[in-house]
Design a protein around this motif. Structure first.
Motif, mmCIF file in Angstrom:
data_model
loop_
_atom_site.group_PDB
_atom_site.id
_atom_site.type_symbol
_atom_site.label_atom_id
_atom_site.label_comp_id
_atom_site.label_asym_id
_atom_site.label_seq_id
_atom_site.Cartn_x
_atom_site.Cartn_y
_atom_site.Cartn_z
ATOM 1 N N ALA A 63 -56.968 -31.153 -2.711
ATOM 2 C CA ALA A 63 -55.653 -30.480 -3.034
ATOM 3 C C ALA A 63 -54.519 -30.837 -2.530
ATOM 4 N N ILE A 64 -54.670 -31.480 -1.139
ATOM 5 C CA ILE A 64 -53.313 -32.188 -0.239
ATOM 6 C C ILE A 64 -53.158 -33.709 -1.076
ATOM 7 N N ILE A 65 -54.202 -34.216 -1.574
ATOM 8 C CA ILE A 65 -54.250 -35.557 -2.102
ATOM 9 C C ILE A 65 -53.359 -35.337 -3.589
ATOM 10 N N GLU A 66 -53.952 -34.275 -4.266
ATOM 11 C CA GLU A 66 -53.197 -34.029 -5.364
ATOM 12 C C GLU A 66 -51.871 -33.770 -5.370
ATOM 13 N N LEU A 67 -51.405 -32.820 -4.541
ATOM 14 C CA LEU A 67 -50.023 -32.244 -4.187
ATOM 15 C C LEU A 67 -49.267 -33.900 -3.836
ATOM 16 N N LYS A 68 -49.849 -34.651 -2.936
ATOM 17 C CA LYS A 68 -49.186 -35.723 -2.494
ATOM 18 C C LYS A 68 -48.863 -36.779 -3.633
ATOM 19 N N ASN A 69 -49.690 -37.211 -4.564
ATOM 20 C CA ASN A 69 -49.674 -37.739 -5.679
ATOM 21 C C ASN A 69 -48.570 -37.232 -6.470
ATOM 22 N N LEU A 70 -48.387 -35.893 -6.906
ATOM 23 C CA LEU A 70 -47.370 -35.368 -7.619
ATOM 24 C C LEU A 70 -46.077 -35.408 -7.130
ATOM 25 N N LYS A 71 -45.929 -35.286 -5.893
ATOM 26 C CA LYS A 71 -44.828 -35.490 -4.897
ATOM 27 C C LYS A 71 -44.303 -36.733 -5.183
ATOM 28 N N ASN A 72 -45.317 -37.645 -4.835
ATOM 29 C CA ASN A 72 -44.838 -39.272 -5.184
ATOM 30 C C ASN A 72 -44.342 -39.647 -6.437
ATOM 31 N N ASN A 73 -44.952 -39.034 -7.536
ATOM 32 C CA ASN A 73 -44.754 -39.261 -8.871
ATOM 33 C C ASN A 73 -43.172 -38.632 -9.101
ATOM 34 N N VAL A 74 -42.870 -37.662 -8.517
ATOM 35 C CA VAL A 74 -41.308 -37.131 -8.458
ATOM 36 C C VAL A 74 -40.429 -37.888 -7.718
ATOM 37 N N LYS A 75 -40.783 -38.514 -6.565
ATOM 38 C CA LYS A 75 -40.000 -39.291 -5.704
ATOM 39 C C LYS A 75 -39.552 -40.710 -6.654
ATOM 40 N N GLU A 76 -40.489 -41.017 -7.345
ATOM 41 C CA GLU A 76 -40.252 -42.444 -7.889
ATOM 42 C C GLU A 76 -39.186 -42.068 -8.872
ATOM 43 N N VAL A 77 -39.085 -40.944 -9.309
ATOM 44 C CA VAL A 77 -37.771 -40.847 -10.544
ATOM 45 C C VAL A 77 -36.605 -39.808 -9.860
ATOM 46 N N ASN A 78 -36.700 -39.752 -8.580
ATOM 47 C CA ASN A 78 -35.685 -38.871 -7.683
ATOM 48 C C ASN A 78 -35.518 -37.481 -8.421
ATOM 49 N N GLY A 79 -36.750 -36.862 -8.632
ATOM 50 C CA GLY A 79 -36.673 -35.766 -9.485
ATOM 51 C C GLY A 79 -36.672 -34.335 -8.621
ATOM 52 N N THR A 80 -36.906 -33.331 -9.145
ATOM 53 C CA THR A 80 -37.096 -31.977 -8.325
ATOM 54 C C THR A 80 -38.443 -31.677 -8.237
ATOM 55 N N PHE A 81 -39.022 -31.681 -6.930
ATOM 56 C CA PHE A 81 -40.465 -31.557 -6.843
ATOM 57 C C PHE A 81 -40.440 -29.854 -6.517
ATOM 58 N N ILE A 82 -41.225 -28.970 -7.475
ATOM 59 C CA ILE A 82 -41.162 -27.575 -7.256
ATOM 60 C C ILE A 82 -42.948 -27.189 -7.278
ATOM 61 N N THR A 83 -43.058 -26.329 -6.297
ATOM 62 C CA THR A 83 -44.435 -25.902 -6.160
ATOM 63 C C THR A 83 -44.409 -24.224 -6.274
ATOM 64 N N LEU A 84 -45.665 -23.626 -6.440
ATOM 65 C CA LEU A 84 -45.754 -22.473 -6.472
ATOM 66 C C LEU A 84 -46.936 -22.054 -5.497
ATOM 67 N N PHE A 85 -46.583 -21.220 -4.434
ATOM 68 C CA PHE A 85 -47.795 -20.436 -3.670
ATOM 69 C C PHE A 85 -47.192 -18.897 -3.637
ATOM 70 N N HIS A 86 -48.382 -18.348 -3.612
ATOM 71 C CA HIS A 86 -48.340 -16.759 -3.342
ATOM 72 C C HIS A 86 -48.287 -16.612 -1.632
ATOM 73 N N GLN A 87 -47.406 -15.808 -1.109
ATOM 74 C CA GLN A 87 -47.372 -15.524 0.185
ATOM 75 C C GLN A 87 -48.737 -14.520 0.608
ATOM 76 N N SER A 88 -49.333 -14.053 -0.450
ATOM 77 C CA SER A 88 -50.494 -13.228 -0.052
ATOM 78 C C SER A 88 -51.892 -14.262 -0.246
ATOM 79 N N ASN A 89 -51.614 -15.544 -0.155
ATOM 80 C CA ASN A 89 -52.828 -16.458 -0.435
ATOM 81 C C ASN A 89 -52.824 -17.403 0.820
ATOM 82 N N PHE A 90 -52.589 -16.598 2.262
ATOM 83 C CA PHE A 90 -52.709 -17.491 3.106
ATOM 84 C C PHE A 90 -53.839 -16.840 4.354
#
Length: 410
Positions: free
Chosen positions: A366-393
């Motif tokens: 999961a960490i690798i997947e998020l890192k890859n997605l973040k890098n893809n967004v960084k390549e185009v200088n976009g906006t990296f948005i994720t969704l986490f529930h505060q009840s899932n910690f």
């Protein structure tokens, strides 16, 4: 925007205006004018793009597609045969969702995707190539300097696991656990109720500390619908919850999380927005759909009617990726009315439930997947948005704090 480009087309349409508004204004930060006068185009000294069936030897030429000059929605559009600009419109307008077959939706009527590649921000990559073409032809042309941005968003489906609930719900909850023999969980519940330990869903300070430390914007979307099978939060009049919402609003943005039932009962969405507005004593302008139930064009039309300016529902429940092919916030184009609207769509790329429950990823993957997605967004200088529930910690999710914290790493 003081840089100006002239675009020639034989027939101007709302769809052409829309896609060039996104490409030029929203993405590249330049202004544009569309002309259907070929003489004006030829004689102009401005930087120029030809977007027509004609070919001009000394100009930048882009192929025009039928879907940009017609008004209807056709189910025989072949994405692979579209030009690059046509593909951008296809992605952003969500054309494919209007013509999708029933098997492309799950039992909650959520879009599952198609054969398209959602792993990268295709639209952003196309526009950057267009920028290169313009810059090659007009070397002194200045474009907007895009900057990478990160927004951590959180859906509050349950404000607390045990605290601040009506006494009869608490008694009933304990009774069910007794019948099931869940005595360990009963002890945890009693310890929370006696304030010996913290409620497992009370993760707001934890999120605030990370948000403050790394200076990352946080947004919370609160579910305030009446109780149904899929809407199970506290009553909106619960004073402790209202105080929590107001306290959170002091350091983060707060928006509405329209309930599952609001997709079938139009009055519910308006009512839930009014509830949050009463709590906050201000207009509510941002939203994300509960269960990511996003159906075109109804969902967005209703949000516009109810005064919502920004929506964060554009993403998949079943997989990660770029549902609209972009990491750039964009105005929604209503294909059913053939009009650009003022609703700004903020696409997200990954949700905690998707990573753990749908994709069955390990913590490491999961960490690798998020890192890859973040890098893809960084390549185009976009906006990296994720969704986490505060009840899932906590509880069975306790290890996923590591995944959440990985968002703050470069």
């Amino acid at each position: 925007m003081n840089q100006f480009i002239l675009i020639y087309t034989e027939k101007n349409t709302n769809r052409i205006e829309y896609i060039f508004d996104f490409i030029c204004c929203d993405f590249l930060g330049i202004d544009f004018k569309i002309t259907t006068d070929v003489t004006e185009f030829i004689n102009s000294d401005l930087p120029k793009i030809n977007f027509s069936t004609h070919f001009f030897e000394d100009e930048i030429n882009f192929q025009i597609d039928d879907i940009l000059v017609e008004n209807e929605i056709r189910d025989d559009v072949n994405y692979n045969q579209l030009s690059e600009i046509g593909k951008c419109f296809y992605w952003l307008s969500r054309y494919e969702e209007y013509i999708a077959q029933q098997h492309q939706f799950d039992h909650h009527n959520r879009f599952l995707g198609s054969e398209l590649d959602y792993s990268k921000p295709i639209v952003d990559l196309i526009v950057l190539e267009i920028q290169k073409i313009i810059q090659l032809k007009y070397p002194h042309f200045q474009f907007n300097k895009r900057e990478f941005k990160q927004i951590n968003t959180h859906d509050v489906d349950f404000s607390w696991k045990y605290l601040n609930k009506p006494w009869f719900e608490t008694i009933g909850s304990i009774g069910k656990k007794v019948l099931k023999g869940n005595f360990k969980e009963i002890k945890s519940q009693i310890d929370v109720l006696s304030y010996k330990i913290k409620d497992p869903y009370d993760q707001f300070n934890y999120i605030k500390q990370l948000s403050d430390k790394y200076k990352i914007e946080s947004i919370f979307f609160w579910l305030l619908g009446d109780k149904t099978e899929f809407d199970r939060n506290l009553n909106w009049e619960n004073q402790a919850q209202a105080d929590l919402i107001k306290a959170t609003n002091q350091w983060a943005k707060v928006g509405i999380h329209p309930s599952y039932i609001s997709n079938f009962n139009e009055s519910s969405q308006a009512l839930e927005i009014k509830r949050l507005e009463k709590i906050l004593n201000k207009k509510v302008l941002i939203s994300r759909q509960h269960f990511i139930k996003l159906n075109f064009p109804n969902t967005y039309q209703q949000l516009l009617i109810n005064g919502i300016k920004e929506d964060y529902s554009m993403g998949f429940a079943h997989k990660t990726g770029f549902r609209a092919g972009t990491s750039t916030p964009f105005k929604w184009f209503d294909l059913s009315t053939n009009q650009q609207t003022m609703l700004i769509t903020y696409p997200f790329v990954a949700m905690d439930v998707t990573l753990r429950n749908y994709m069955k990823l390990t913590i490491e993957d999961a960490i690798i997947e998020l890192k890859n997605l973040k890098n893809n967004v960084k390549e185009v200088n976009g906006t990296f948005i994720t969704l986490f529930h505060q009840s899932n910690f906590e509880d069975e999710w306790s290890d996923w704090k590591i995944v959440y914290e990985s968002l703050f790493n470069d």
